[in-house]
Design an enzyme around this catalytic site. Structure first.
Site, PDB file in Angstrom:
ATOM      1  N   ASP A  51       0.842  -1.206   0.000  1.00 20.32           N
ATOM      2  CA  ASP A  51       0.000   0.000   0.000  1.00 20.32           C
ATOM      3  C   ASP A  51       0.869   1.245   0.000  1.00 20.32           C
ATOM      4  O   ASP A  51       1.645   1.485   0.923  1.00 20.32           O
ATOM      5  CB  ASP A  51      -0.897   0.023   1.251  1.00 20.32           C
ATOM      6  N   TYR A  56       3.213   9.990  -0.512  1.00 20.96           N
ATOM      7  CA  TYR A  56       4.266   9.472   0.373  1.00 20.96           C
ATOM      8  C   TYR A  56       5.635   9.833  -0.210  1.00 20.96           C
ATOM      9  O   TYR A  56       6.057   9.283  -1.236  1.00 20.96           O
ATOM     10  CB  TYR A  56       4.146   7.958   0.563  1.00 20.96           C
ATOM     11  N   LEU A 203      -0.760  -0.592  14.043  1.00 23.58           N
ATOM     12  CA  LEU A 203       0.009  -0.676  15.295  1.00 23.58           C
ATOM     13  C   LEU A 203      -0.076   0.655  16.056  1.00 23.58           C
ATOM     14  O   LEU A 203       0.702   0.889  16.977  1.00 23.58           O
ATOM     15  CB  LEU A 203       1.480  -1.017  14.984  1.00 23.58           C
ATOM     16  N   LYS A 211       6.729   0.038  23.339  1.00 21.24           N
ATOM     17  CA  LYS A 211       8.199  -0.045  23.262  1.00 21.24           C
ATOM     18  C   LYS A 211       8.871   1.291  23.572  1.00 21.24           C
ATOM     19  O   LYS A 211      10.084   1.357  23.685  1.00 21.24           O
ATOM     20  CB  LYS A 211       8.647  -0.579  21.912  1.00 21.24           C
ATOM     21  N   ARG A 224       5.285  11.220  14.105  1.00 23.77           N
ATOM     22  CA  ARG A 224       4.545  10.891  15.317  1.00 23.77           C
ATOM     23  C   ARG A 224       4.483  12.036  16.321  1.00 23.77           C
ATOM     24  O   ARG A 224       3.641  12.021  17.214  1.00 23.77           O
ATOM     25  CB  ARG A 224       5.176   9.660  15.977  1.00 23.77           C
ATOM     26  N   ALA A 277       6.775  -0.885   7.909  1.00 21.94           N
ATOM     27  CA  ALA A 277       7.973  -1.450   8.533  1.00 21.94           C
ATOM     28  C   ALA A 277       9.182  -0.627   8.135  1.00 21.94           C
ATOM     29  O   ALA A 277       9.278  -0.160   7.001  1.00 21.94           O
ATOM     30  CB  ALA A 277       8.151  -2.900   8.110  1.00 21.94           C
ATOM     31  N   GLN A 282      11.397  -6.039  11.060  1.00 22.55           N
ATOM     32  CA  GLN A 282      10.011  -5.710  11.436  1.00 22.55           C
ATOM     33  C   GLN A 282       9.020  -6.413  10.511  1.00 22.55           C
ATOM     34  O   GLN A 282       7.969  -6.886  10.950  1.00 22.55           O
ATOM     35  CB  GLN A 282       9.796  -4.192  11.417  1.00 22.55           C
TER      36      GLN A 282
END
Ligand SMILES: NC(=O)c1ccc[n+]([C@@H]2O[C@H](COP(=O)([O-])OP(=O)(O)OC[C@H]3O[C@@H](n4cnc5c(N)ncnc54)[C@H](OP(=O)(O)O)[C@@H]3O)[C@@H](O)[C@H]2O)c1
Length: 316
Positions: A51, A56, A203, A211, A224, A277, A282
């Site tokens: 995807d 992006y 996630l 984590k 983030r 990932a 990952q």
């Protein structure tokens, strides 16, 4: 790997995909060789759905995918490419121009799934204008299926009425154990209408894995930094859910990411999580979410923990 059908298209896709937003400055994988290694590992493990989106890395993610598939000698029918046209490029002519450019970057003659990334909020483009353009692309064989991302059910409904023979095969929206809004309308709608539901941020951008400490998230500088799930008021609560996920993971001998992805595919048969990932490790970890199931009891423990917290998006 486990497989399912994408909507009612007959296209066989892996039960989890590979999210490719990570191949951008937003997430930091800007080295082509690294992106190629991630894609290679995904394909090796049977993940055939990738995807991406035009926005992006402003085309970089699509470019990396096209180049990697070529360098790795992947046959076109061994991979299912899903990309997206942003809400700003949805006038009738722009849909064609954007698709042509995507095809060039992806080095392919067709796109398996073309999605509208988000509705045209800033320009008054009528829904039927872009839906009719997408149906024309489908009739021309330049795309194989149509999807709508970040569209509410009411808009999906009206968009479907614009199509003469085709239908919307995929809905894509945010969904993970601590951001459950899509369970109110979108997931039941996808189930009732034989659509696949691609779960983005499955996630919660890593938040549900526990984590990072509260101190760590204060220092985050990537995409983030501004995400409400990492705001201390919310993150503190998410860490409580992460503790339950970690306990369940230890019990099953799995990692937290595997538990979360397994939890999502157990939520509904129509859900296809598309975790991003940043390393082949990952990807390998995420692929290990397939081939087994959580016990009903542990699934419910996570659900109950998730439903007991309140995430607020009012962060200032
Ligand atoms: N349609 C839309 O509007 C929309 C919006 C957002 C995303 N998406 C799509 O959804 C995909 C995934 O969503 P997302 O990128 O927001 O977040 P996500 O998949 O929830 O989280 C990805 C991040 O989690 C960490 N991670 C991944 N696997 C891990 C593992 N096994 N163990 C530990 N950490 C792991 C990595 O970051 P660290 O290693 O740095 O922790 C990775 O960058 C995107 O790539 C994109 O294709 C779509």
């Amino acid at each position: 790997m486990e497989y399912t059908e994408l909507g009612s298209t007959g296209i066989k896709v892996s039960r989890i995909g590979l999210g490719a937003w990570q191949f951008s400055q937003s997430w930091g994988v800007t080295d082509y060789e690294k992106a190629k290694a991630i894609i290679s590992k995904a394909l090796e493990l049977g993940i055939n759905l990738i995807d991406t989106a035009i926005v992006y890395g402003r085309g970089m993610s699509e470019e990396f995918i096209g180049r990697a598939l070529k360098d790795l000698g992947v046959k076109r029918d061994e991979v299912v490419i899903a990309t997206k046209i942003p809400g700003e490029m949805l006038s009738y002519d722009d849909v064609f121009k954007a698709t042509r450019r995507s095809l060039e970057r992806l080095q392919t003659s067709y796109i398996d799934l073309m999605q509208v990334h988000w509705p045209p909020c800033w320009h008054n483009i009528p829904t039927c204008e872009y839906m009719k353009a997408l149906e024309r692309l489908l009739n021309q064989g330049l795309i194989n299926a149509i999807g709508l991302s970040d569209h509410p059910v009411e808009l999906v409904e009206s968009a479907r009425t614009c199509l003469a023979r085709a239908d919307v095969e995929v809905i894509q929206a945010r969904f993970n154990p601590v951001e459950l809004d899509a369970e109110k309308e979108l997931i039941p709608y996808a189930e009732e209408n034989d659509m696949s539901f691609l779960a983005w941020s499955p996630l919660a951008k890593g938040a549900v894995l526990g984590k990072y400490t509260l101190e760590d998230v204060r220092k985050l500088e990537d995409v983030r930094a501004g995400d409400p799930v990492f705001h201390p008021e919310n993150y503190k609560q998410i860490l409580q859910v992460a503790d339950v996920i970690k306990e369940v993971a230890a019990k099953h001998g799995k990692t937290p990411a595997q538990v979360v992805l397994n939890w999502l595919i157990m939520y509904s048969d129509v859900i296809i999580p598309i975790p991003g990932a940043k390393s082949p490790q990952q990807v390998e970890d995420n692929a290990g979410a397939m081939g087994w199931r959580l016990s009903r009891e542990d699934w419910l423990r996570i659900y109950e923990a998730a439903r007991s917290i309140r995430i607020s998006r009012v962060t200032f």
